[in-house]
Scaffold this motif. Sequence first.
Motif, PDB file in Angstrom:
ATOM      1  N   GLU A   1       3.764   0.709   7.615  1.00 15.93           N
ATOM      2  CA  GLU A   1       3.849  -0.160   8.940  1.00 15.93           C
ATOM      3  C   GLU A   1       5.084  -0.298   9.280  1.00 15.93           C
ATOM      4  O   GLU A   1       5.399  -0.585  10.545  1.00 15.93           O
TER       5      GLU A   1
ATOM      6  N   GLY B   1      -9.752   0.391   9.201  1.00 14.59           N
ATOM      7  CA  GLY B   1      -9.411   1.333   7.999  1.00 14.59           C
ATOM      8  C   GLY B   1      -8.138   2.310   8.253  1.00 14.59           C
ATOM      9  O   GLY B   1      -7.715   2.895   7.363  1.00 14.59           O
TER      10      GLY B   1
ATOM     11  N   ASN C   1     -10.841  -2.614   3.636  1.00  5.12           N
ATOM     12  CA  ASN C   1     -11.497  -1.479   4.209  1.00  5.12           C
ATOM     13  C   ASN C   1     -10.406  -0.329   4.151  1.00  5.12           C
ATOM     14  O   ASN C   1      -9.316  -0.287   4.900  1.00  5.12           O
TER      15      ASN C   1
ATOM     16  N   GLY D   1      -9.489  -6.737   4.847  1.00  3.96           N
ATOM     17  CA  GLY D   1     -10.900  -6.518   4.931  1.00  3.96           C
ATOM     18  C   GLY D   1     -11.735  -7.576   4.445  1.00  3.96           C
ATOM     19  O   GLY D   1     -12.915  -7.455   3.825  1.00  3.96           O
TER      20      GLY D   1
ATOM     21  N   ALA E   1       1.000  -1.184  -0.106  1.00  2.00           N
ATOM     22  CA  ALA E   1      -0.014   0.081   0.051  1.00  2.00           C
ATOM     23  C   ALA E   1       0.922   1.162   0.053  1.00  2.00           C
ATOM     24  O   ALA E   1       0.500   2.129  -0.942  1.00  2.00           O
ATOM     25  N   ALA E   2       1.764   1.413   1.003  1.00  2.00           N
ATOM     26  CA  ALA E   2       2.526   2.415   1.172  1.00  2.00           C
ATOM     27  C   ALA E   2       3.300   2.904  -0.028  1.00  2.00           C
ATOM     28  O   ALA E   2       3.677   3.845  -0.559  1.00  2.00           O
TER      29      ALA E   2
ATOM     30  N   PHE F   1      -4.550   1.188   6.657  1.00  2.00           N
ATOM     31  CA  PHE F   1      -4.281   1.730   5.455  1.00  2.00           C
ATOM     32  C   PHE F   1      -4.310   3.384   5.182  1.00  2.00           C
ATOM     33  O   PHE F   1      -3.346   3.700   4.603  1.00  2.00           O
TER      34      PHE F   1
ATOM     35  N   GLU G   1      -2.902  -8.660  12.659  1.00  2.00           N
ATOM     36  CA  GLU G   1      -3.153  -7.907  11.288  1.00  2.00           C
ATOM     37  C   GLU G   1      -1.897  -6.880  11.104  1.00  2.00           C
ATOM     38  O   GLU G   1      -1.691  -6.312  10.061  1.00  2.00           O
TER      39      GLU G   1
ATOM     40  N   THR H   1       8.929  -9.622   5.967  1.00  2.00           N
ATOM     41  CA  THR H   1      10.193  -9.783   6.387  1.00  2.00           C
ATOM     42  C   THR H   1      10.650  -8.601   7.574  1.00  2.00           C
ATOM     43  O   THR H   1       9.818  -7.647   7.710  1.00  2.00           O
TER      44      THR H   1
ATOM     45  N   GLU I   1       9.826  -5.097  -5.642  1.00  2.00           N
ATOM     46  CA  GLU I   1       8.980  -5.950  -4.811  1.00  2.00           C
ATOM     47  C   GLU I   1       9.340  -7.382  -4.846  1.00  2.00           C
ATOM     48  O   GLU I   1       9.766  -7.869  -6.109  1.00  2.00           O
ATOM     49  N   HIS I   2       9.590  -7.992  -3.819  1.00  2.00           N
ATOM     50  CA  HIS I   2      10.232  -9.261  -3.656  1.00  2.00           C
ATOM     51  C   HIS I   2       9.051 -10.314  -4.274  1.00  2.00           C
ATOM     52  O   HIS I   2       9.491 -11.389  -4.458  1.00  2.00           O
TER      53      HIS I   2
END
Length: 387
Positions: free
Chosen positions: A360, A370, A52, A47, A14-15, A373, A331, A170, A34-35
């Motif tokens: 995160e 939500g 969400n 969600g 997302a980020a 995100f 989560e 990871t 991206e691995h």
Amino acid sequence: MPQIFDVLVIGGGAAGLLCAIEAGKRGRRVAVLEHADRIGKKILISGGGRCNFTNVHCQPQNFLSANPHFAKSALARYTPVDFLALVQKHRIPYHEKTLGQLFCDNSAADITNMLEAECRAAHVKIILSAKITEVSRDTQFVVRTDSAEYRAPALVVATGGLSIPKLGATSFGYDLARQFGLKIITSRPGLVPLVLAPPDRKRYSELAGVSTEVIAQAAHTPFREKMLFTHRGLSGPAILQISSYWQEGEPIHIDLAPGRDATAPIRQATTRNLAAAEKAFQQFLPKRLADTWLHHNAPRSWTNPALAALEEKVHAWSLTPAGTEGFEKAEVTVGGVDTNELSSKTMESRKVPGLFFIGEVVDVTGHIGGFNFQWAWSSAAAAGRSV
Ligand SMILES: Cc1cc2nc3c(=O)[nH]c(=O)nc-3n(C[C@H](O)[C@H](O)[C@H](O)COP(=O)(O)OP(=O)(O)OC[C@H]3O[C@@H](n4cnc5c(N)ncnc54)[C@H](O)[C@@H]3O)c2cc1C
């Protein structure tokens, strides 16, 4: 031959994707490394498959962090309305569930498709299955994978937390932060079911599947939502919320009868006994829960002081969980890159110019609903508008 970019983003979640879009729109040459073999795997399962994607009532109070003020600036400058504008531009059907939570009507894939389309429009290069073997810095950042070398003056780390390792989580982001001398706030699972200690598990595991509305509290932080009994302990939104605040060895408190005088019908009964108590408690708890809970917690006598003690207990049932279900079921990850290391305006490291941490991997964790995100989008936009 190294591949040269203005910005390298590690992590196509997302980020990472939103940051790449914001930077790409400003004319920066951006690559996302991206691995996994596809982007946004966590978005796809989020969600319950409907993502969400934000919460219209998003406030700084919906986040935990060693520095509760850190998230304010980014959240104020890229709000739920901003992300919603993107969703509406792509004509993605959505609906509001309870408490301001916005979900896709159809599928979370609508969100990953939207991010992918925006990346294309902003000329962002997405490199999948990128196995990073080394990151270093000379005049620029140098990222080596098993097959290529990438260089850029700006490096954005968006590798997420430790939850759900089977989806590719990871410790890469934390390791990289340490490599560059940044402090980490110890991470632990958040928004995670709690496991009861063996005696309580024996008493209550037969209630697996039963749920009821409660006020659950850990570290003086209460949440009024549903609680669910599981085979090993407690779950449901109320428990997931307090799990992020709970510290090992500490008790949690559960009000099983929010706002009610639970024992009034017993006091007024012609005969005060267990049957009268069960009848009274079944008015606000599922029968199985009322009966089992009273079986283990009923007073020895039915005097007024004993009923007063029972009233107190039903509003502040105290349990000390043995632990959580761990990162496999969590989560989110609580903790992460210490926010004191970062600028709250740009997410850039104070010590290492050009190095950014977003999403995160940073020590900012949202409540359920939500908010996680929204933090990913807001922190990503802060960095994407600055790199
Ligand atoms: C089951 C579940 C449901 C959820 N539902 C919701 C919800 O509905 N609403 C909500 O707000 N939040 C939800 N969350 C939380 C939310 O998914 C996360 O907070 C959010 O995805 C964090 O975004 P991120 O970009 O920081 O990290 P991520 O989305 O985890 O993205 C990190 C990316 O980095 C990649 N990566 C990791 N290591 C490397 C490496 N070494 N090299 C290259 N790439 C790497 C990963 O493969 C991943 O693609 C849910 C989480 C889970 C587990």
